[in-house]
Design an enzyme around this catalytic site. Sequence first.
Site: not given
Length: 290
Positions: A63, A104, A127, A131
Site C-alpha cells: 500500500y 526510506d 505509511y 512499512k
Amino acid sequence: MKKILVTGATGQLGSELKVLSNNYSQFEWVFADRTQISLDNLSVLQSQLETINPDFILNCGAYTAVDKAETEQELADIVNHLAVSIIAQYAKDNSVKLIHISTDYVFDGTSSVALTEEATTQPINVYGVTKRAGELACLEVNPDTIIIRTSWVYSRFGNNFVKTMQRLLQERDSIGVVNDQVGSPTYAADLAQVMMDIITAQEWIPGIYNYSNEGEISWYEFVLAIQEIGGYTCEVNGIPSSAYPTPAKRPAFSLLDKTKIKRIYGVSVPEYKESLRKCLNDTIFVLPRP
C-alpha cells in the site's frame, strides 16, 4: 525448475521484473496481480501462496498511497504489515527465499548523513509506520528474509513523479518543486536487476539492505535533471515543504547508504542521472517533446 513469485506484478517494480524475466529463462515466473495474491484479504492469502508453491518470493506489492494512508490506516497496516507477516511465515515454513521491499520512510528525516541499515528508525507517517511493522514482522517471523529499503522509486510503467513532472514541464510555463527534502531516486529497472543479482548469487545472506541510485539531491534538483534531459523550457522554482502541505509528513533527509549491498553482493550502483536518462530515452514510454 525453480519458481519465482512476484507480488504487486502490475506495479512499477513488478513491471520492470517482468521485462527482466526474459533474461532469466532458467526460472519459472509467476507475476501475481491483486486477484492471485490478495494482500488486502488475509483469509485467502495463505491458500493462494500454497497454490502457487514458489521457491522464491519477491514481495513488491504494498500500500503506497502515502497521503491516503493517513485516513486508511487499517488497510495500510493489513497490506504492509499483516500480509507481510503471513508471507514471511509461509516462506519460513516452506523453505522459500523471500525478498521484501521496504522504504526510506521508516526514518524521521532528521539525519544529516547517509542512513545505514543500522540507523534508528522512527517513521513520521502512517505509511512509514506500517512499512516498519512489516520489516519487524519479517525479521521476527523469518530471520532468513532479505529486506531492501529503497527510495523515490520511478519507472517506465505506472504513475510516478517523473512522469508527472514530464507532463507538467510540457503543459506549464512555470512550476514549484519542494527543495528541502533530500534523498536519492531509484530507477525500478535498476532495483529489479539487483534483486535478480541476489537470487542468482552463490550465497544468500539475510538482513536489511539499502538500495537507491547514487547522488544526494532534492526533489527540485531531480526535476532540474528531468528538464535538462528532456529539453523542456518550463521555469522550475524551488519551494519549501511548508508551501506545499500534504496530509502525511515526509522525511526531510532520507539518503540511503549503499555500502553494505555493494560489499556483500558486489552490486554496481548507477548514478541517478545516468539511470534517469535511460528511463527518459526509452522512446516507447517517453512523452513526446513539445
